[in-house]
Structures are given as structure tokens and as C-alpha cells.
Design a protein around this motif. Structure first.
Motif, PDB file in Angstrom:
ATOM      1  N   ARG A 329       0.832  -1.196   0.000  1.00 46.25           N
ATOM      2  CA  ARG A 329       0.000   0.000   0.000  1.00 46.25           C
ATOM      3  C   ARG A 329       0.868   1.248   0.000  1.00 46.25           C
ATOM      4  O   ARG A 329       2.059   1.206   0.305  1.00 46.25           O
ATOM      5  CB  ARG A 329      -0.932   0.018   1.224  1.00 46.25           C
ATOM      6  N   ARG A 330       0.243   2.380  -0.325  1.00 48.38           N
ATOM      7  CA  ARG A 330       0.964   3.656  -0.393  1.00 48.38           C
ATOM      8  C   ARG A 330       1.260   4.209   0.994  1.00 48.38           C
ATOM      9  O   ARG A 330       2.192   4.986   1.171  1.00 48.38           O
ATOM     10  CB  ARG A 330       0.122   4.665  -1.187  1.00 48.38           C
ATOM     11  N   ARG A 331       0.471   3.828   1.995  1.00 47.51           N
ATOM     12  CA  ARG A 331       0.661   4.324   3.356  1.00 47.51           C
ATOM     13  C   ARG A 331       1.136   3.200   4.271  1.00 47.51           C
ATOM     14  O   ARG A 331       0.639   2.079   4.185  1.00 47.51           O
ATOM     15  CB  ARG A 331      -0.642   4.922   3.900  1.00 47.51           C
ATOM     16  N   SER A 332       2.096   3.544   5.140  1.00 43.33           N
ATOM     17  CA  SER A 332       2.657   2.555   6.064  1.00 43.33           C
ATOM     18  C   SER A 332       2.686   3.120   7.473  1.00 43.33           C
ATOM     19  O   SER A 332       2.989   4.298   7.686  1.00 43.33           O
ATOM     20  CB  SER A 332       4.083   2.163   5.658  1.00 43.33           C
ATOM     21  N   LEU A 333       2.375   2.269   8.437  1.00 43.69           N
ATOM     22  CA  LEU A 333       2.501   2.589   9.850  1.00 43.69           C
ATOM     23  C   LEU A 333       3.558   1.671  10.443  1.00 43.69           C
ATOM     24  O   LEU A 333       3.461   0.447  10.331  1.00 43.69           O
ATOM     25  CB  LEU A 333       1.165   2.392  10.577  1.00 43.69           C
ATOM     26  N   LEU A 334       4.574   2.262  11.065  1.00 39.88           N
ATOM     27  CA  LEU A 334       5.620   1.503  11.730  1.00 39.88           C
ATOM     28  C   LEU A 334       5.375   1.589  13.234  1.00 39.88           C
ATOM     29  O   LEU A 334       5.228   2.684  13.775  1.00 39.88           O
ATOM     30  CB  LEU A 334       7.009   2.060  11.403  1.00 39.88           C
ATOM     31  N   ILE A 335       5.328   0.448  13.913  1.00 39.73           N
ATOM     32  CA  ILE A 335       5.080   0.413  15.347  1.00 39.73           C
ATOM     33  C   ILE A 335       6.265  -0.262  16.019  1.00 39.73           C
ATOM     34  O   ILE A 335       6.574  -1.421  15.730  1.00 39.73           O
ATOM     35  CB  ILE A 335       3.779  -0.342  15.692  1.00 39.73           C
ATOM     36  N   ALA A 336       6.920   0.476  16.918  1.00 38.83           N
ATOM     37  CA  ALA A 336       8.129  -0.028  17.571  1.00 38.83           C
ATOM     38  C   ALA A 336       7.999   0.091  19.083  1.00 38.83           C
ATOM     39  O   ALA A 336       7.258   0.933  19.599  1.00 38.83           O
ATOM     40  CB  ALA A 336       9.358   0.759  17.103  1.00 38.83           C
ATOM     41  N   ALA A 337       8.738  -0.747  19.781  1.00 38.99           N
ATOM     42  CA  ALA A 337       8.875  -0.638  21.231  1.00 38.99           C
ATOM     43  C   ALA A 337      10.318  -0.940  21.592  1.00 38.99           C
ATOM     44  O   ALA A 337      10.919  -1.892  21.069  1.00 38.99           O
ATOM     45  CB  ALA A 337       7.941  -1.604  21.948  1.00 38.99           C
ATOM     46  N   GLY A 338      10.885  -0.099  22.464  1.00 40.37           N
ATOM     47  CA  GLY A 338      12.250  -0.338  22.928  1.00 40.37           C
ATOM     48  C   GLY A 338      13.250  -0.379  21.800  1.00 40.37           C
ATOM     49  O   GLY A 338      13.176   0.377  20.823  1.00 40.37           O
ATOM     50  N   VAL A 339      14.199  -1.318  21.894  1.00 48.97           N
ATOM     51  CA  VAL A 339      15.250  -1.425  20.883  1.00 48.97           C
ATOM     52  C   VAL A 339      14.712  -1.992  19.575  1.00 48.97           C
ATOM     53  O   VAL A 339      15.420  -2.016  18.559  1.00 48.97           O
ATOM     54  CB  VAL A 339      16.409  -2.284  21.439  1.00 48.97           C
ATOM     55  N   GLY A 340      13.438  -2.423  19.558  1.00 48.70           N
ATOM     56  CA  GLY A 340      12.805  -2.843  18.314  1.00 48.70           C
ATOM     57  C   GLY A 340      12.710  -1.729  17.288  1.00 48.70           C
ATOM     58  O   GLY A 340      12.371  -1.974  16.125  1.00 48.70           O
ATOM     59  N   VAL A 341      13.021  -0.509  17.699  1.00 52.45           N
ATOM     60  CA  VAL A 341      12.981   0.611  16.756  1.00 52.45           C
ATOM     61  C   VAL A 341      14.120   0.544  15.751  1.00 52.45           C
ATOM     62  O   VAL A 341      14.073   1.209  14.703  1.00 52.45           O
ATOM     63  CB  VAL A 341      13.023   1.952  17.522  1.00 52.45           C
ATOM     64  N   THR A 342      15.156  -0.255  16.013  1.00 54.82           N
ATOM     65  CA  THR A 342      16.357  -0.186  15.166  1.00 54.82           C
ATOM     66  C   THR A 342      16.098  -0.546  13.704  1.00 54.82           C
ATOM     67  O   THR A 342      16.474   0.230  12.812  1.00 54.82           O
ATOM     68  CB  THR A 342      17.492  -1.049  15.763  1.00 54.82           C
ATOM     69  N   PRO A 343      15.452  -1.682  13.373  1.00 57.67           N
ATOM     70  CA  PRO A 343      15.189  -1.918  11.948  1.00 57.67           C
ATOM     71  C   PRO A 343      14.163  -0.949  11.383  1.00 57.67           C
ATOM     72  O   PRO A 343      14.206  -0.612  10.200  1.00 57.67           O
ATOM     73  CB  PRO A 343      14.671  -3.365  11.916  1.00 57.67           C
ATOM     74  N   LEU A 344      13.236  -0.479  12.247  1.00 60.77           N
ATOM     75  CA  LEU A 344      12.219   0.450  11.764  1.00 60.77           C
ATOM     76  C   LEU A 344      12.797   1.838  11.509  1.00 60.77           C
ATOM     77  O   LEU A 344      12.293   2.569  10.658  1.00 60.77           O
ATOM     78  CB  LEU A 344      11.078   0.539  12.780  1.00 60.77           C
TER      79      LEU A 344
END
Length: 448
Positions: A329-344
Motif C-alpha cells: 500500500r501507499r501508506r505505512s505505519l511503523l510500530i516499535a517498542a524499545g530497541v525494536g525501533v532499530t530496523p524500523l
């Protein structure tokens, strides 16, 4: 070493599901062929001893097949790791491990019980006789003990109480266990006695998976690291207990690494070379450098902060399909917590279209790479939303209703999700309740 040719696009979700289905079907077909081998060699089953021995034989055959599958799934074959997904392969490996241990226990118990009933001996006496007098049984017994130890330490309850380093080294003993048990299968397996075709097929199975391990876990990493000469360029503190490591090397564009993927890392000469640990790229790869960001969660990750510039690095990869190629899709939502933000963080910079990042943190001091995220948001006109704990420590309201309210048209988004296992489970349930189709929720989990 990855080549330019190997950098083909990761297939879309539907194609990956088809590939995964084909591999799964092939594995079950192999199990059916093994069961057929037992059936063809078994004329009749008579009496309790016959039933116990027959059940033990088929359990042993299937256990031998499961051992080969287990080793094959450990080989880190790129076609599986990137085109199907490392998380799915990890779950297959964990499932194969459980099947292997269960079949092993069934084989040992049933065979010994059947032999004891046939010889009219006690179970203890029969066990001693089999272990000490039967050919290749001492080696098979050692292999059995090792496999059981690997199974016990891989159980989730045990994993919580042991370090990654300890689990990793015990897990490597699987190779020794399979090797020790292999010849016992051929020497004592009635299905192979005087049957050259069946014996040749069994050798081909084990030699095939051995070749995969040798090529992809030994020779390919050697070629990669000799070519790219990786070393630590710098270490930066990002937050309390969180550090970024910049790794420099030559011709890194040849690796074909993508934002969202990970490598398995060893830092040589720093006391960290004995364990291979997966860390995601926390910035888009460049032709001369890569970056990872690590939180101190164990002995290995805590020691990363002590790395010195110039430390040699041994890497394997790239692995994983948690990349922009999953987006539909044209729109994306990235959801991260803690160190999980690194690939995002790497995806936040490179994903096309409209992108929003929702970052679950305990407080302002836990915003790992927060300055970079906000700079990226300003540069590309994206948004960063923080979801911190309340003043009293209460968690933010991240329910299906709150997500639908905060992100209009959520059902039409691709969602990339990365964080601790419990957080990812809760968010997945909330997203599904909010109407986001499963095929558009992208997540890689390595919970074994």
C-alpha cells in the motif's frame, strides 16, 4: 558472499506464502516416504513385543529424518532466510526440534520395552545389554543424551534462565549428536539391511544437508569476510545501556543488504568472537559502512559498549525479509517498542509513500535514536508519534479503538511491527481487531 545477481527482489507476501507452502509440502512428503519405507519392510506385527518394536522402529526412522531436517534448517540457506523469512524458518526449526525430541524419546522407550518383552528380561537389564553390546550403540547413546540436553535448554522456561551464549554453544552440539547417531541408524535399522537403494537415499539425505551447512555456514562466511574486511569504526552511546556500532568495510554494496535486514555478528579479539548474535541494521547500508544499535540485555550485548575502533568483525548475512518489498500500500505505519525501533529506523528513512512511526517508550530518556527519527520526519514530511508511560507509570492506551482514531484509514495501511514478544502479540491482536488484514501486518519474531 552475496553477489549483484543475488540481489533480486524479495518476493511479495503471496509469493512467499506459496514458497513456504511448497517447502512445507516437500518436508511432509519426505516424512511420508520414510513411513512408506517402514511399511514396505514390515510384513506383519504380532504380539505386544511386535507392536512395541514396530512402533519404536518407525519412531526411530522418523527421528532420523527429523534430525536431517533440523540440520538443514540450521544451514541458513539464503533462499529460505530471505525469500521466505528468517522468522518463519526459525519457527520451523523450533518445531522440528520438538518433533525430533519427542520421536527420540518414543523410539528409545518403545524399542527397549519391545526388546525386553521379546527377551523376557527386565527393562533395566535390556537397556544395559543394548547400550553395551549392540554395535554403535555407545555413540548413539551419547548422541541421544546430547539431543535431550539441547531440547531441554531450548525450552522456553529454560531459555529465560540461561544466557544466549550458553544456549548458543549447547545448541551447536546438535551437529555432534546427529553425527554420533547416524551410523547406528544404518547398522541396526532393518529398513537398510541388504537394501542398497534405501541406504543410498539415506546417505544422500545426510550428505545433502551436510553440504548445505558446509557451504552456507562455513565457506560463504569465509568468502564474505575475506572480501569485505569488516572492522569497528566507532561506538556511540544512544541512551542508557544502548550503543550504536559503526562497522566499516570494502565493497559493502555487493552484500545487497536492505533496510530492515539483519546480520549475525562476531567481534573478534574483544571476547565476543565465540558467539554469533543477530542484530538488525539501524541505518540504511552504505557502500563503505553498516550500523547496528544494541541494548545491553545479556553478556554479549552488554560488552558491545567496550568495543574499540579497529576491532575486527566477522559477519554473516544479510538475512530476513522485513523489508520495503513487503509493502503493498501507499501508506505505512511503523510500530516499535524499545530497541525494536532499530530496523524500523532504517525503514522509516527509506520506505516509499506516506509513513508514520508510532514509538512505544517508557519515558523521554528511552527514545532510542529519537533525534534521528525526528530529523528524518522533518526531511521527508513524515510523522513520529511517541507513546510513553503516564506520570504514574501507567501504560498508554494502544487498543484497536485508539489506533483507529489516531490513524484514520488504518485498514488500508501496511503495518511494520517490531518489539518485545509480548508487546508484538498485543499489538497484533489490536491491529487485527482494528480491521488490518493479516497479510499487511509485517513482523519478524525469533522467539524459539
Amino acid at each position: 558472499m552475496a553477489t549483484v545477481e543475488a540481489r533480486r527482489a524479495i518476493p511479495p507476501v503471496r509469493v512467499r506464502h506459496v514458497l513456504a507452502g511448497a517447502v512445507t509440502a516437500a518436508l511432509w512428503a519426505g516424512a511420508a516416504a520414510v513411513a512408506a519405507l517402514w511399511w514396505a519392510d514390515t510384513a506383519s506385527v504380532v504380539g505386544a513385543a511386535g507392536w512395541l518394536t514396530g512402533a519404536g522402529r518407525i519412531a526411530g526412522l522418523l527421528c532420523g529424518y527429523a534430525c536431517a531436517v533440523l540440520v538443514g534448517l540450521m544451514a541458513r540457506v539464503p533462499a529460505l532466510e530471505t525469500r521466505i523469512g528468517s522468522d518463519r524458518v526459525a519457527r520451523w526449526h523450533a518445531m522440528a526440534g520438538r518433533y525430533t525430541v519427542c520421536l527420540l524419546v518414543a523410539h528409545v522407550v518403545l524399542i527397549l520395552a519391545g526388546y525386553a518383552a521379546q527377551d523376557r528380561m527386565s527393562l533395566v537389564h535390556e537397556t544395559v545389554t543394548v547400550v553395551l553390546d549392540y554395535p554403535d550403540m555407545l555413540k548413539a547413546t551419547v548422541g541421544t543424551v546430547i539431543l535431550l540436553a539441547v531440547g531441554i535448554t531450548s525450552a522456553r522456561a529454560a531459555r529465560r534462565r540461561t544466557s544466549h551464549e550458553f544456549w548458543y554453544h549447547v545448541h551447536l552440539l546438535t551437529y555432534a549428536a546427529v553425527f554420533l547417531a547416524f551410523f547406528h541408524q544404518l547398522v541396526l535399522g532393518e529398513e537398510f539391511s541388504g537394501k542398497p537403494a534405501a541406504t543410498a537415499a539415506w546417505y544422500a539425505l545426510y550428505l545433502g544437508v551436510s553440504a548445505l551447512v558446509l557451504w552456507f555456514r562455513v565457506l560463504t562466511p569465509i568468502r564474505l569476510n575475506r572480501r569485505h574486511r569488516l572492522h569497528v569504526e566507532a561506538v556511540h552511546r544512544e541512551a542508557p545501556g544502548v550503543y550504536s556500532v559503526v562497522v566499516r568495510g570494502r565493497h559493502l554494496e555487493e552484500l545487497g543488504a536492505r533496510p530492515g535486514q539483519f546480520f549475525r555478528w562476531r567481534f573478534l579479539g574483544a571476547g565476543l568472537g565465540r558467539t554469533s548474535t543477530p542484530y538488525s541494521l539501524s541505518a540504511p547500508p552504505r557502500p563503505d559502512r553498516l550500523r547496528i544499535t544494541v541494548k545491553a540485555l545479556g553478556d554479549h550485548s552488554a560488552a558491545v559498549a567496550l568495543l574499540k575502533p579497529g576491532t575486527r568483525v566477522w559477519a554473516e548475512g544479510p538475512y530476513g525479509s522485513f523489508t520495503a518489498e513487503r509493502a503493498t500500500r501507499r501508506r505505512s505505519l511503523l510500530i516499535a517498542a524499545g530497541v525494536g525501533v532499530t530496523p524500523l529506523r532504517a525503514l522509516f528513512e527509506t520506505l516509499p509513500g506516506e509513513v508514520t512511526l508510532l514509538y512505544r517508550v517508557r519515558g523521554a530518556e528511552d527514545r532510542i535514536l529519537g533525534g534521528e527519527l525526528e530529523a528524518i520526519a522533518r526531511r521527508r514530511g513524515a510523522q513520529v508519534w511517541y507513546a510513553p508511560n503516564g506520570a504514574g507509570g501507567q501504560r498508554p492506551d494502544l487498543t484497536a479503538e485508539s489506533l483507529r482514531t489516531a490513524f484514520p484509514g488504518l485498514r488500508g495501511h501496511d503495518v511494520y511491527l517490531c518489539g518485545p514478544h509480548s508487546f508484538a502479540q498485543d499489538m497484533y491482536a489490536a491491529l487485527r481487531a482494528a480491521g488490518v488484514p493479516d497479510r499487511r501486518i509485517h513482523h519478524e519474531s525469533f522467539e524459539l
